[in-house]
Every structure is written in structure tokens, then in C-alpha cells.
Design an enzyme around this catalytic site. Structure first.
Site, PDB file in Angstrom:
ATOM      1  CG  ASP A 153      -0.233  -0.179   2.554  1.00 59.86           C
ATOM      2  OD1 ASP A 153       0.955   0.204   2.668  1.00 59.86           O
ATOM      3  OD2 ASP A 153      -0.860  -0.713   3.491  1.00 59.86           O
ATOM      4  CG  HIS A 196       4.110 -10.176  -0.147  1.00 62.92           C
ATOM      5  ND1 HIS A 196       3.424 -10.493   1.002  1.00 62.92           N
ATOM      6  CD2 HIS A 196       5.055 -11.149  -0.287  1.00 62.92           C
ATOM      7  CE1 HIS A 196       3.931 -11.598   1.549  1.00 62.92           C
ATOM      8  NE2 HIS A 196       4.927 -12.002   0.787  1.00 62.92           N
ATOM      9  CB  CYS A 229       6.119  -7.064 -23.741  1.00 64.86           C
ATOM     10  SG  CYS A 229       5.225  -5.586 -23.250  1.00 64.86           S
ATOM     11  CB  CYS A 239       2.697  -6.330 -26.766  1.00 63.37           C
ATOM     12  SG  CYS A 239       2.307  -7.188 -25.218  1.00 63.37           S
ATOM     13  CB  THR A 287       2.773  -9.868  10.099  1.00 59.49           C
ATOM     14  OG1 THR A 287       2.672 -11.013   9.228  1.00 59.49           O
ATOM     15  CG2 THR A 287       4.002 -10.022  10.981  1.00 59.49           C
ATOM     16  CB  SER A 288      -1.217 -13.779  10.768  1.00 56.90           C
ATOM     17  OG  SER A 288      -0.995 -13.851   9.372  1.00 56.90           O
ATOM     18  CD  GLU A 312      -5.670 -12.365  16.778  1.00 54.75           C
ATOM     19  OE1 GLU A 312      -6.778 -12.132  17.274  1.00 54.75           O
ATOM     20  OE2 GLU A 312      -5.487 -13.053  15.763  1.00 54.75           O
TER      21      GLU A 312
HETATM   22  C1  BJW Z   1      -2.977  -5.635  14.231  1.00 54.14           C
HETATM   23  C2  BJW Z   1      -3.852  -4.570  14.128  1.00 54.14           C
HETATM   24  C3  BJW Z   1      -3.446  -3.390  14.726  1.00 54.14           C
HETATM   25  C4  BJW Z   1      -4.760  -6.187  13.116  1.00 54.14           C
HETATM   26  N1  BJW Z   1      -2.262  -3.336  15.361  1.00 54.14           N
HETATM   27  N2  BJW Z   1      -1.816  -5.559  14.874  1.00 54.14           N
HETATM   28  C5  BJW Z   1       6.494 -22.889   3.763  1.00 54.14           C
HETATM   29  C6  BJW Z   1       5.513 -23.500   4.513  1.00 54.14           C
HETATM   30  C7  BJW Z   1       4.172 -23.485   4.091  1.00 54.14           C
HETATM   31  C8  BJW Z   1       3.803 -22.862   2.897  1.00 54.14           C
HETATM   32  C9  BJW Z   1       4.781 -22.264   2.145  1.00 54.14           C
HETATM   33  C10 BJW Z   1       6.097 -22.287   2.573  1.00 54.14           C
HETATM   34  N3  BJW Z   1       6.827 -21.591   1.641  1.00 54.14           N
HETATM   35  C11 BJW Z   1       6.013 -21.160   0.681  1.00 54.14           C
HETATM   36  C12 BJW Z   1       4.766 -21.538   0.951  1.00 54.14           C
HETATM   37  C13 BJW Z   1       3.569 -21.268   0.106  1.00 54.14           C
HETATM   38  C14 BJW Z   1       2.986 -19.906   0.310  1.00 54.14           C
HETATM   39  C15 BJW Z   1       2.605 -19.756   1.779  1.00 54.14           C
HETATM   40  O1  BJW Z   1       3.266 -19.148   2.566  1.00 54.14           O
HETATM   41  N4  BJW Z   1       1.455 -20.317   2.119  1.00 54.14           N
HETATM   42  C16 BJW Z   1       0.966 -20.286   3.519  1.00 54.14           C
HETATM   43  C17 BJW Z   1      -0.162 -19.269   3.645  1.00 54.14           C
HETATM   44  C18 BJW Z   1       0.490 -21.673   3.866  1.00 54.14           C
HETATM   45  N5  BJW Z   1       3.924 -18.843  -0.104  1.00 54.14           N
HETATM   46  C19 BJW Z   1       4.017 -18.437  -1.361  1.00 54.14           C
HETATM   47  O2  BJW Z   1       3.346 -18.951  -2.261  1.00 54.14           O
HETATM   48  C20 BJW Z   1       5.006 -17.322  -1.641  1.00 54.14           C
HETATM   49  N6  BJW Z   1       5.853 -17.627  -2.740  1.00 54.14           N
HETATM   50  C21 BJW Z   1       6.732 -18.619  -2.691  1.00 54.14           C
HETATM   51  O3  BJW Z   1       6.868 -19.337  -1.727  1.00 54.14           O
HETATM   52  O4  BJW Z   1       7.499 -18.710  -3.817  1.00 54.14           O
HETATM   53  C22 BJW Z   1       8.350 -19.849  -3.962  1.00 54.14           C
HETATM   54  C23 BJW Z   1       7.663 -20.834  -4.869  1.00 54.14           C
HETATM   55  C24 BJW Z   1       7.508 -20.510  -6.188  1.00 54.14           C
HETATM   56  C25 BJW Z   1       6.926 -21.430  -7.051  1.00 54.14           C
HETATM   57  C26 BJW Z   1       6.469 -22.644  -6.551  1.00 54.14           C
HETATM   58  C27 BJW Z   1       6.608 -22.937  -5.199  1.00 54.14           C
HETATM   59  C28 BJW Z   1       7.220 -22.010  -4.353  1.00 54.14           C
HETATM   60  C29 BJW Z   1       4.278 -16.058  -2.077  1.00 54.14           C
HETATM   61  C30 BJW Z   1       3.402 -15.497  -1.013  1.00 54.14           C
HETATM   62  C31 BJW Z   1       2.641 -14.295  -1.564  1.00 54.14           C
HETATM   63  C32 BJW Z   1       1.656 -13.747  -0.568  1.00 54.14           C
HETATM   64  N7  BJW Z   1       0.815 -12.788  -1.228  1.00 54.14           N
HETATM   65  C33 BJW Z   1      -0.202 -12.103  -0.464  1.00 54.14           C
HETATM   66  C34 BJW Z   1      -1.102 -11.299  -1.441  1.00 54.14           C
HETATM   67  C35 BJW Z   1      -0.369 -10.056  -1.951  1.00 54.14           C
HETATM   68  C36 BJW Z   1      -1.159  -9.311  -2.948  1.00 54.14           C
HETATM   69  C37 BJW Z   1      -2.452  -8.773  -2.426  1.00 54.14           C
HETATM   70  O5  BJW Z   1      -2.478  -8.004  -1.448  1.00 54.14           O
HETATM   71  O6  BJW Z   1      -3.488  -9.098  -2.992  1.00 54.14           O
HETATM   72  O7  BJW Z   1       0.415 -11.222   0.497  1.00 54.14           O
HETATM   73  S1  BJW Z   1      -1.148 -13.182   0.564  1.00 54.14           S
HETATM   74  C38 BJW Z   1      -1.346 -12.049   1.918  1.00 54.14           C
HETATM   75  O8  BJW Z   1      -0.728 -12.606   3.098  1.00 54.14           O
HETATM   76  C39 BJW Z   1      -0.532 -10.819   1.524  1.00 54.14           C
HETATM   77  C40 BJW Z   1       0.166 -10.491   2.832  1.00 54.14           C
HETATM   78  O9  BJW Z   1       1.305  -9.698   2.583  1.00 54.14           O
HETATM   79  C41 BJW Z   1       0.454 -11.849   3.393  1.00 54.14           C
HETATM   80  C42 BJW Z   1       0.722 -11.863   4.868  1.00 54.14           C
HETATM   81  O10 BJW Z   1      -0.423 -11.485   5.592  1.00 54.14           O
HETATM   82  P1  BJW Z   1      -0.255 -10.531   6.867  1.00 54.14           P
HETATM   83  O11 BJW Z   1       0.338  -9.250   6.453  1.00 54.14           O
HETATM   84  O12 BJW Z   1       0.424 -11.246   7.950  1.00 54.14           O
HETATM   85  O13 BJW Z   1      -1.785 -10.206   7.225  1.00 54.14           O
HETATM   86  P2  BJW Z   1      -2.826 -11.062   8.104  1.00 54.14           P
HETATM   87  O14 BJW Z   1      -4.176 -10.569   7.746  1.00 54.14           O
HETATM   88  O15 BJW Z   1      -2.592 -12.505   7.976  1.00 54.14           O
HETATM   89  O16 BJW Z   1      -2.486 -10.660   9.608  1.00 54.14           O
HETATM   90  C43 BJW Z   1      -2.744  -9.356  10.129  1.00 54.14           C
HETATM   91  C44 BJW Z   1      -2.261  -9.309  11.557  1.00 54.14           C
HETATM   92  O17 BJW Z   1      -2.382  -7.998  12.042  1.00 54.14           O
HETATM   93  C45 BJW Z   1      -3.052 -10.232  12.504  1.00 54.14           C
HETATM   94  O18 BJW Z   1      -2.131 -10.981  13.296  1.00 54.14           O
HETATM   95  C46 BJW Z   1      -3.819  -9.247  13.393  1.00 54.14           C
HETATM   96  O19 BJW Z   1      -4.005  -9.720  14.718  1.00 54.14           O
HETATM   97  C47 BJW Z   1      -2.928  -8.038  13.367  1.00 54.14           C
HETATM   98  N8  BJW Z   1      -3.586  -6.743  13.548  1.00 54.14           N
HETATM   99  N9  BJW Z   1      -4.964  -5.025  13.408  1.00 54.14           N
HETATM  100  C48 BJW Z   1      -1.482  -4.484  15.416  1.00 54.14           C
HETATM  101  N10 BJW Z   1      -4.234  -2.300  14.679  1.00 54.14           N
HETATM  102 ZN    ZN Z   2       3.020  -5.942 -23.418  1.00 53.39          ZN
END
Ligand code: BJW
Ligand code: ZN
Length: 242
Positions: free
Chosen positions: A104, A119, A130, A148, A186-187, A213
Site C-alpha cells: 500500500d 509482496h 512483454c 502488445c 502480521t500473522s 493478539e
Molecule cells: C494488528 C492490528 C493493529 C490487526 N495493530 N496488529 C512454507 C511453509 C508453508 C507454505 C509455504 C512455505 N513456503 C512457501 C509456501 C507457500 C505460500 C505460503 O506461505 N502459504 C501459507 C499461507 C500456507 N507462499 C508463497 O506462495 C510465496 N511464494 C513462494 O513461496 O514462492 C516460492 C515458490 C515458487 C513457485 C512454486 C513454489 C514455491 C508467495 C506469497 C505471496 C503472498 N501474497 C499475499 C497477497 C499479496 C497481494 C495482495 O495483497 O493481494 O500477500 S497473501 C497475503 O498474506 C498478503 C500479505 O502480505 C500476506 C501476509 O499477511 P499478513 O500481512 O500477515 O496479514 P494477516 O491478515 O494474515 O495478519 C494481520 C495481523 O495484524 C493479525 O495478526 C492481526 O491480529 C494483526 N492486527 N490489526 C497491530 N491495529
Molecule cells: Zn506488453
């Protein structure tokens, strides 16, 4: 009441390099929804239907529309007191790095200089054929096409895609060099981003978590502060200034 001892505050005051590793909770108080949890967007939308390349190819207009909707929210959002506090830390600590999973732009808009975006960034788009980049795209619902003929997608990292190498490498270096590592809103369930917390631990950084949490990694941290980042970070900053 801030649950930090005098020694903890001293440690923060004396830190040479602080890393802030942020997730969606960082921007929750700016009005940007988190992914998981009570008000998470993935209670309504399934990640496998929207946040991966196959979903995009199957239904590009739907995925594009979802990102346009979120882009609009981001454009009208402002950095909150937490983002601003991180930027202000730059005045009191020799080196500050913000590593974010968020797309963001709010750390940059708050004034942080040293940022790694793991991310991607919702403000950027590129052609899947392209790889031409498009920063300003007209606000229309239908998915735009490149000169393209290729489809244009947001420059964000979907499941199954690699993180931008320069950003992840830079983040790993900063993490292994820092002496204080904050895990903020982050979770910590998405990898490889969450692996940075283990890198910090392995390299001896003091780890402080700020979250409303407990999370999967709370037991790994040296200090887990429960509360909103927009309240806790300014309180810590105030102590540092005293
Ligand atoms: C507060 C609050 C306040 C609220 N104050 N706190 C190892 C083990 C298992 C799985 C995998 C692994 N390695 C890879 C994987 C697969 C996968 C993965 O991790 N899956 C798991 C979910 C099971 N990872 C991938 O696929 C990654 N790529 C990869 O590994 O490439 C290698 C590869 C390539 C080819 C083949 C195989 C492997 C890529 C991950 C991409 C994640 N993308 C997203 C979407 C981005 C675009 C979009 O926004 O649309 O990224 S998913 C989403 O989750 C987003 C976030 O950045 C990401 C993390 O979430 P985040 O930020 O932690 O948010 P929340 O909602 O989960 O948590 C919010 C927290 O805030 C909570 O704890 C609240 O309590 C707290 N909170 N208000 C303080 N006011
Ligand atoms: Zn193009």
C-alpha cells in the site's frame, strides 16, 4: 500501559540498526482491511480464487476489478500514527529499515527511506507478455491491455510466485545485520516472508512483537506487546525521546 522495562527502553535507545517487519495489521488503522482474522478480507474472498496467477488467467476481469477496488481504498488512505512513528525513529537511531509485506505504499508516504517491499506494490502494474510497466492506469473496471496485446496485472506477489529477488535479499541482509527487530501487525503465516523472523532470531537480534493478539511466532520473541500498533509505537517513541 506500555509493557517495557527500563532495560528494554535502554536497549531500544542504544540500538544501532532497527528493522520493522510489517504486515497488514500495520495499515488496519489506516482503514485498509487485513487478510485473516475477524475482519479479514479472506473471510469474504477466497485467496485461491483471487490471489494467484491461474485465478487471474481464468477470470482476469474479476481479479482486476478486485484490485481496482482495493487500489481505490489505498489511494484514499493515509499513513497512521504507527507508520509515522517508524519514520520518526530515523531521527533517533543510526539505521532504520522497514521491511513490509504490504502493497500500500504507506511506509513511503509516511517518510521512511529504507524500505523493502516483499509482496510488490499495488500502484504498479505490468504486462504479463512483454513486462512493460504501467504506473498510471485509467480508472476503468475492464482489464486494460498493453500495446502488445498482453493483459496487464498488478505488480504484487501471488501465491506460488517468487518474491522480488532484490527486495528479499536486501531484507535478509538488513535482518541479519540488525540488533533490534520489530514484528508488527502480521500473522506471520506466509512464507518466505515469515522466515525473516527466524533469521533475526538466529543472528541474535532482540525481537519485539506488536499485535492485537498472540500469533504463531509470539513464543519466539523476546517481548510480545499486545495492542494496536498506532498506539504502541508512538508510546515507545515518546520513551525514546525522554
Ligand atoms: C494488528 C492490528 C493493529 C490487526 N495493530 N496488529 C512454507 C511453509 C508453508 C507454505 C509455504 C512455505 N513456503 C512457501 C509456501 C507457500 C505460500 C505460503 O506461505 N502459504 C501459507 C499461507 C500456507 N507462499 C508463497 O506462495 C510465496 N511464494 C513462494 O513461496 O514462492 C516460492 C515458490 C515458487 C513457485 C512454486 C513454489 C514455491 C508467495 C506469497 C505471496 C503472498 N501474497 C499475499 C497477497 C499479496 C497481494 C495482495 O495483497 O493481494 O500477500 S497473501 C497475503 O498474506 C498478503 C500479505 O502480505 C500476506 C501476509 O499477511 P499478513 O500481512 O500477515 O496479514 P494477516 O491478515 O494474515 O495478519 C494481520 C495481523 O495484524 C493479525 O495478526 C492481526 O491480529 C494483526 N492486527 N490489526 C497491530 N491495529
Ligand atoms: Zn506488453
Amino acid at each position: 500501559m506500555l509493557d517495557l522495562s527500563k532495560t528494554d527502553i535502554e536497549r531500544i535507545k542504544c540500538a544501532k540498526h532497527i528493522v520493522f517487519f510489517s504486515g497488514a495489521g500495520m495499515s488496519a488503522e489506516s482503514g485498509i482491511a487485513t487478510f485473516r482474522g475477524k475482519d479479514g478480507i479472506w473471510n469474504k474472498f477466497k485467496p485461491e480464487e483471487l490471489a494467484n496467477f491461474n485465478a487471474f488467467m481464468k477470470n482476469p476481469n474479476m481479479v482486476w476489478e478486485w484490485y481496482q477496488y482495493r487500489r481505490n481504498i489505498v489511494r484514499h488512505a493515509f499513513p497512521n500514527a504507527g507508520h509515522l512513528a517508524i519514520a520518526e525513529f530515523q531521527n533517533y537511531v543510526p539505521k532504520v529499515t522497514a521491511i513490509t509485506q504490504n502493497i500500500d505504499n504507506l511506509h513511503k508516504r509516511a517518510g521512511s527511506h529504507n524500505i523493502f517491499e516483499l509482496h510488490g506494490n499495488i500502484e504498479r502494474n505490468y504486462c504479463i507478455r512483454c513486462k512493460t510497466f504501467y504506473n498510471d492506469i485509467e480508472e476503468k473496471v475492464e482489464i486494460p491491455q498493453c500495446k502488445c496485446g498482453g493483459l496487464i496485472r498488478p505488480d504484487v506477489v501471488w501465491f506460488g510466485e517468487y518474491l522480488p529477488e532484490d527486495q528479499f535479499q536486501g531484507a535478509e541482509i538488513a535482518t541479519s545485520e540488525c540488533d533490534l527487530f520489530f514484528v508488527v501487525g502480521t500473522s506471520a503465516v506466509v512464507y518466505p516472508a515469515a522466515s525473516l523472523i527466524y533469521t533475526a532470531k538466529y543472528n541474535g537480534a532482540f525481537i519485539i512483537e506488536i499485535n492485537i493478539e498472540k500469533t504463531e511466532i509470539s513464543s519466539l520473541t523476546n517481548k510480545s506487546l499486545l495492542g494496536e500498533v498506532g498506539k504502541i509505537l508512538p508510546e515507545i517513541l515518546k520513551k525514546i525521546k525522554e
